[in-house]
Design a protein around this motif. Structure first.
Motif, PDB file in Angstrom:
ATOM      1  N   TRP A   7       0.830  -1.203   0.000  1.00 54.46           N
ATOM      2  CA  TRP A   7       0.000   0.000   0.000  1.00 54.46           C
ATOM      3  C   TRP A   7       0.864   1.251   0.000  1.00 54.46           C
ATOM      4  O   TRP A   7       0.623   2.195  -0.751  1.00 54.46           O
ATOM      5  CB  TRP A   7      -0.922  -0.007   1.208  1.00 54.46           C
ATOM      6  CG  TRP A   7      -1.735   1.251   1.328  1.00 54.46           C
ATOM      7  CD1 TRP A   7      -1.550   2.311   2.160  1.00 54.46           C
ATOM      8  CD2 TRP A   7      -2.878   1.589   0.529  1.00 54.46           C
ATOM      9  NE1 TRP A   7      -2.492   3.267   1.939  1.00 54.46           N
ATOM     10  CE2 TRP A   7      -3.322   2.863   0.957  1.00 54.46           C
ATOM     11  CE3 TRP A   7      -3.565   0.937  -0.486  1.00 54.46           C
ATOM     12  CZ2 TRP A   7      -4.410   3.491   0.396  1.00 54.46           C
ATOM     13  CZ3 TRP A   7      -4.659   1.569  -1.047  1.00 54.46           C
ATOM     14  CH2 TRP A   7      -5.064   2.834  -0.601  1.00 54.46           C
ATOM     15  N   GLY A  10       2.440   1.640  -3.320  1.00 53.38           N
ATOM     16  CA  GLY A  10       1.452   2.028  -4.317  1.00 53.38           C
ATOM     17  C   GLY A  10       1.147   3.512  -4.256  1.00 53.38           C
ATOM     18  O   GLY A  10       1.039   4.175  -5.287  1.00 53.38           O
ATOM     19  N   VAL A  11       1.007   4.059  -3.043  1.00 55.73           N
ATOM     20  CA  VAL A  11       0.752   5.483  -2.883  1.00 55.73           C
ATOM     21  C   VAL A  11       1.906   6.294  -3.453  1.00 55.73           C
ATOM     22  O   VAL A  11       1.719   7.315  -4.115  1.00 55.73           O
ATOM     23  CB  VAL A  11       0.537   5.834  -1.397  1.00 55.73           C
ATOM     24  CG1 VAL A  11       0.499   7.336  -1.200  1.00 55.73           C
ATOM     25  CG2 VAL A  11      -0.755   5.205  -0.897  1.00 55.73           C
ATOM     26  N   SER A  35      -3.760   0.110  -5.255  1.00 55.01           N
ATOM     27  CA  SER A  35      -4.352   1.430  -5.098  1.00 55.01           C
ATOM     28  C   SER A  35      -5.643   1.560  -5.903  1.00 55.01           C
ATOM     29  O   SER A  35      -6.653   2.082  -5.425  1.00 55.01           O
ATOM     30  CB  SER A  35      -3.348   2.497  -5.544  1.00 55.01           C
ATOM     31  OG  SER A  35      -3.903   3.783  -5.442  1.00 55.01           O
TER      32      SER A  35
END
Length: 217
Positions: A7, A10-11, A35
């Protein structure tokens, strides 16, 4: 822990490359998929159609409002799920998946009987999720993500055709599969979670049966 790591990555990928195009390496593509799946979840939640929560809510509705026929179908689904779990404990994966498929379809029969618009409403939510994910993806080279989006789109087309033919049960099944693809996208593109040679609409992946096996109804 691994999900948290993906996560975060991905951000970072989105923040750096949101307005850029180009080829993503496998890790970047998986991070982006995680995401984008979050967008799918948000859309489905907005329509009260996120797969897990959606099914639990409909099961409550069947128990509260369902006809005798719907309640009987729900009971059959429970019995089949119990047999499936016994098959899994015995090590018979093939029988487990077959029984879970039967259980899932009995459950969907009860849903359609009690909520005739379930297939149409779920399809509308999936369409919105596909549009949002496609817009965010832009023109980035992400072949595995695009393959998932293509399959979800094909499932939706098949669902609409089934709905036009009066087959609400098949339409609901196909729309449910599409929603699972979008909200759990990363699981379908990682190694070890392949869809294999399964053709769109030919039946649920094992992961879907596993999901249903964990439901309480």
């Amino acid at each position: 822990m691994r999900m948290t790591k993906f996560w975060a990555l991905g951000v970072a990928v989105i923040a750096v490359g949101a307005c850029e195009s180009g080829t993503l390496d496998p890790i970047e593509e998986e991070s982006l998929a995680l995401s984008l799946a979050g967008d799918g979840v948000e859309v489905m939640e907005g329509h009260q159609a996120r797969p897990g929560n959606w099914v639990r809510r409909l099961i409550r509705g069947i128990n509260q409002e369902g006809s005798e026929e719907a309640l009987a179908l729900l009971e059959e689904a429970r019995d089949l799920r119990g047999e499936a779990r016994e098959a899994r404990v015995a090590g018979d994966t093939t029988l487990f998946l077959a029984l879970m498929e039967e259980s899932r379809m009995k459950l969907f029969e009860a849903v359609v009987l009690t909520f005739p618009d379930a297939a149409e409403r779920t399809g509308s939510a999936v369409d919105e999720a596909i549009n949002r994910i496609t817009e965010r993806l832009g023109d980035r080279d992400a072949p595995r993500i695009r393959a998932v989006l293509e399959e979800a789109t094909q499932l939706r087309e098949q669902a609409d055709a089934a709905l036009e033919a009066g087959d609400d049960l098949t339409a609901l099944d196909l729309n449910f599969q599409a929603s699972r693809l979008l909200t759990r996208m990363v699981h379908f593109i990682r190694d070890g979670h392949r869809r294999g040679d399964r053709q769109p609409g030919s039946g649920p992946p094992g992961e879907l049966s596993e999901h249903v096996s964990e439901m309480e109804f």
